[in-house]
Each structure stands twice: as C-alpha cells, then as structure tokens.
Scaffold this active site. Sequence first.
Site, PDB file in Angstrom:
ATOM      1  N   ASP A  76     -23.023 -44.049  -3.894  1.00  0.00           N
ATOM      2  CA  ASP A  76     -22.608 -45.087  -4.829  1.00  0.00           C
ATOM      3  C   ASP A  76     -22.318 -44.491  -6.210  1.00  0.00           C
ATOM      4  OD1 ASP A  76     -22.489 -48.070  -5.166  1.00  0.00           O
ATOM      5  OD2 ASP A  76     -24.018 -47.681  -6.681  1.00  0.00           O
ATOM      6  N   GLU A 125     -28.529 -28.052   6.202  1.00  0.00           N
ATOM      7  CA  GLU A 125     -29.753 -27.596   6.874  1.00  0.00           C
ATOM      8  C   GLU A 125     -29.957 -28.319   8.198  1.00  0.00           C
ATOM      9  OE1 GLU A 125     -33.015 -28.469   4.277  1.00  0.00           O
ATOM     10  OE2 GLU A 125     -32.126 -27.315   2.636  1.00  0.00           O
TER      11      GLU A 125
HETATM   12  C1  GLC Z   1     -20.789 -49.714  -6.514  1.00  0.00           C
HETATM   13  C2  GLC Z   1     -21.032 -50.730  -5.425  1.00  0.00           C
HETATM   14  C3  GLC Z   1     -21.131 -52.078  -6.057  1.00  0.00           C
HETATM   15  C4  GLC Z   1     -22.291 -52.082  -7.019  1.00  0.00           C
HETATM   16  C5  GLC Z   1     -22.160 -50.963  -8.047  1.00  0.00           C
HETATM   17  C6  GLC Z   1     -23.456 -50.737  -8.763  1.00  0.00           C
HETATM   18  O1  GLC Z   1     -19.577 -49.865  -7.127  1.00  0.00           O
HETATM   19  O2  GLC Z   1     -20.039 -50.642  -4.455  1.00  0.00           O
HETATM   20  O3  GLC Z   1     -21.273 -53.091  -5.112  1.00  0.00           O
HETATM   21  O4  GLC Z   1     -22.361 -53.307  -7.696  1.00  0.00           O
HETATM   22  O5  GLC Z   1     -21.838 -49.736  -7.431  1.00  0.00           O
HETATM   23  O6  GLC Z   1     -24.400 -50.155  -7.918  1.00  0.00           O
END
Ligand code: GLC
Length: 577
Positions: free
Chosen positions: A232, A285
Amino acid sequence: MSTPQLSHLTDPLVHHGSPQQAQWWRSAVIYQVYPRSFADGNADGMGDLAGITARLDHLVDLGVNALWMSPFYTSPQADGGYDVADYRDIDPLFGTLDDFDVLCARAHELGLKVIVDVVPNHTSDQHIWFQEALRAGPGSPARGRFLFRNGNGPNGEQPPNNWESIFGGPAWTRVDQRAAAATDGITDTQWYLHMFDTTQPDLDWNNPEVHTEFEDIFRFWLDRGVDGFRVDVAHGLVKAPGLPDWDGSVSMVEGSSSAASDSGPMFDQDGVHDIYRAWHKVLAEYPGDRALVAEAWVEPLSRLARYVRPDEMHQAFNFAYLVTPWGAAELRDVVTESLTASDAVGAPTTWVLSNHDVVRHASRLGLTELGKGPNGIRESDPQPDAVLGLRRARAATLQMLGLPGSAYLYQGEELGLPEHTSLDDSLRQDPSWWRSGYSEAGRDGCRVPMPWEADQPGYGFGASDKTWLPQPASYGPLAVDQQQDVPGSTYEMYRSALAARQAHELGTGTLAWVSQYANSTDVLAFVNRDVLVLTNYGSEPVSVPEGLNVLLTSGPLAAGEVPTDTTVWAVNALSRT
Ligand code: GLC
C-alpha cells in the site's frame, strides 16, 4: 505458438514476450477480493474469510490465477482496514488466523496463488506503537517511530508544514486536539503527520526499528504460505529530509500532482528503493516465486519502472492505463509506453481498470468527463450512461485481457457491476467523504457487497439479508447465477477471454501494432502471438482484416463488422485453436 503468425499485418514487435515457464507473476490474472464485500460466512452483513473460502470456486470457474485480498488485519476500520492495529492478526470481523490458514490452503489446493495487502506507510492510531508513542511524550524513542514534530509559530500552534492529507484537510494533527485526548488525557502540543486520515499516523522509515518490524511481518505471512504482498502507498514511505513545505496539491489516492514529474516531498523519494531492495531479499529467502506488487501512483511510467528493477519489487499497478481517456491514440501511447518502460527493467507490465479506490469502470466509462473520474458519484451528481458505460467496459476488458503481462480484476467487474451512485449519504463510511468537507462522495460506491443469487436475501451475499452497505436494485439481474451459462453475458465474456488468453499464452505473449491502424485515432489494433485484438473507438464500423476469424467479441457485430466501442479477438482462419 511463440512466433506471431500475423506478422504480415504488423509493424515490428514493440514487446517480445517472455518464456511461458517464467515466474507466475509475469503473466498472472489476479482477482482482487475486498473482504468486507465478497461473501459473508457468518450472516452478520460483513464479508469475512470463511465467506471467501466458500466462494473460491468462483475464481476457479472464472479462470484467474491468483487472488489479492485487501486488508483483513485487526483494525478499527476507520479506512476500511487500511488502518492496521495489529499486522499479525485477523480482525474478529473477518475471522481468525485459523480461518486464514484454511483459506490459504484451499486456495493452493485449487491452484490459486494468494496475495495479501501490507500497509507500511502508516499504522492505525490504535496500534500499540502509536499508543505507546502518545504516552511516552515528546523526544521519546517511541515517538521516533512516527513523524512527531513541534509546531510552527510562537506557541507551536501552526502545523510543522503545509502538507495536506490525501483525504482532504491538513496532514497534521496536534496531540491535544485528537478526539481521544478528552478521555485519555494525553495533551501535549506536538503534531504528528498523517498523509491519510487522522487515525492513520505515518511511520518514520528513517528509523531502523521500523525496517526490522516490517521484515518480521513479511516473514510471519511468508511462513503461513502467502505467495505475495500488495504494498500500500509504496511511493510514500520516505519523505524528503526536513519535511519542506510544498505548494503542489495531492489528490485522492493519485499520489502525483498535475505536474507529472514533481510528486512533492512526500512521494516517490529515492530512499524508498533501498527499502524494496531489502524486502526483495527477504522474499528471496523463501522457496517458490514470491512477489511484491507496488501500489505507487507515480508518473511518468519510466519512474514507476524504477520500483520494479530486478532487485526491487516484481510488479507495480499500471494506473496510467486505468486513467487513460477513451480513445485509440491515447491508449496506444500508454500501452507502448508501459511495455517499453517495464521491458527496460525486465519486469512485466500490469493492466488494471478497476479497484476499491476508483469508480467502477462500467460506470466510469459512461461519464462525460473521461479519465480517472471523480472520487465517487452521488445521486445529485451527473449520472453515468449505464448502457454506454457497460459497452465500453466490456470492450476495455477484452482489450486488457489480450495484452501481454499481468492483469488485475476487481471483484464484481466480471458481472459488469456499476458503481452504486445513489447511496444515502448517511451510510457513507469512507473518511474522504467527511474529510473533503462532504465535497467528494468517496469510495463506498465501488465497495458494495457482491450479488451471487438474484432471488436470495442480500442477493446471496450471506445467510441473512444484512449487507453492510445496501445493494442497488440493478445488482439483482447482474448476480452471478443470472449470468452463468448465459451466452453473451459479461460473466461468460470474462470466462471465455480468460480461457482463450490461457490457451493462446497471451500473458507471456508479444505485442506488435497492426500497420494499417498504427496512427489511427479510431481504431486500436495489435497482435499478441497469434491473436489480433482490435478495438473500435470511432463512429463507423470497421472490418476484421481479411483471412481472420473472430474468436471473441465484447458485443454483437454489425453485419460482420466491429461497431463503435467494441473489441474483437480474431485468429487466422486456418489456425486450429
Ligand atoms: C491506498 C489504498 C486505499 C487507502 C490508502 C490509505 O491507496 O488502496 O484504499 O485508503 O492507501 O491506506
């Protein structure tokens, strides 16, 4: 089948393909499950892991290779689970670690790879580290895991810099101004950075402890058998030294500003690449081809390619493709640019049209304003043209699945689900709705529970009529059971396309533009191995090149010709497949 049999029709290859036995992630079709909304196993109206396990056959029937699940970790759900309080446990809403093990084992039995989401840019404010940091006070090592700073102005009453949260409003909250300060009594006047909601404090990736912790989290899930991680906000972990002011603006989940090459001091800093080199080693790993995929809203594509250099991540989402307006020339440019940029570093290109953060493409492509589209659609907003949107969505998907590389599907797009555009505002849960001062509807409309059986309560989402967001009436006729075995249904189009993609080895395939249309603004046409893929964006019907038979179409042909907003796959009439 590795040499293009239609080369007399094309310009030279733009992309040479990869061996069919290459690592799975080079060509996989990966299905995104949003756990809250896929299937509810315990009748509480909220999707869960048991629900997903029970419905894994759907992915097999569809013909995908892997599933990626959005977060299911312990979380107060302030941002749908992208606010993680414990990275090593499952939120009771979704089940238990045992449920996860059952899901993972079943997926593997069915031949599906499993990708989980990891959220390293920020934690939840309920994470033990943040709670400890609040209590430990200014200057403590515990605060050093996050980005706490003193404020500006004589009494520190101004935030440390002018950054804005991607969800709207300032990116800083003062400790004594948190809602919880009234009850927990922690009231010093330091500020902490949160690029998203105030409940999502950003970690400080200059702190070695943060590195050690995440490498350990990776091992925890690798040991449980996961095949990969979707990372993310991969472009956001490292901030420019000194956290300088910035006058550009960040927009909702699109990391970059309109000035493409300047993402600002909070995004796409060179330091992120050292982190991914270290993670690459951790994954290496483990046996099998484990993979990292970057969610990085970075432009241009040549910068995105830096995330997938040979010793970094394995894939990155191609959001440039997702946001490209509907048009042959625009799409041709982005496809060429994507393949060229990823080929330059030896990585596969990915393709994606929908996910849990954007308006579903069956609706987005029916809007007058084309491109990434708005952050959600309300009843009072201009409404998408549903018929046009679905026609284009099917054409876009059939084109995407003909491209070489890896492709991502978002649950429900195989049914042609539209965005829910008439949700009652009182039901909205996306923090961007209130943080934008109620100016942006937010992402709830693409996160509505899946319809499985039209005549069941909640369209078969679970064993009760409860659904955490209401489903629009339009979802009934689109339910899975209404489309299975129905010739011409969107679901059957996806199934046929995925089967043909597999049979013709298109994922590891080649790309050459069809010479006749190489500069056309109406028609995009390419050859991948022995399949010609043609999309008509113009107003006049187009003929399929002579000597070819149509294998698949995204919509009915008009007297044997390809009408507007339609994609076809065609093969040599003499070909046996
Ligand atoms: C990313 C995710 C989104 C979330 C953001 C904060 O963009 O896809 O859904 O709100 O990160 O974590």
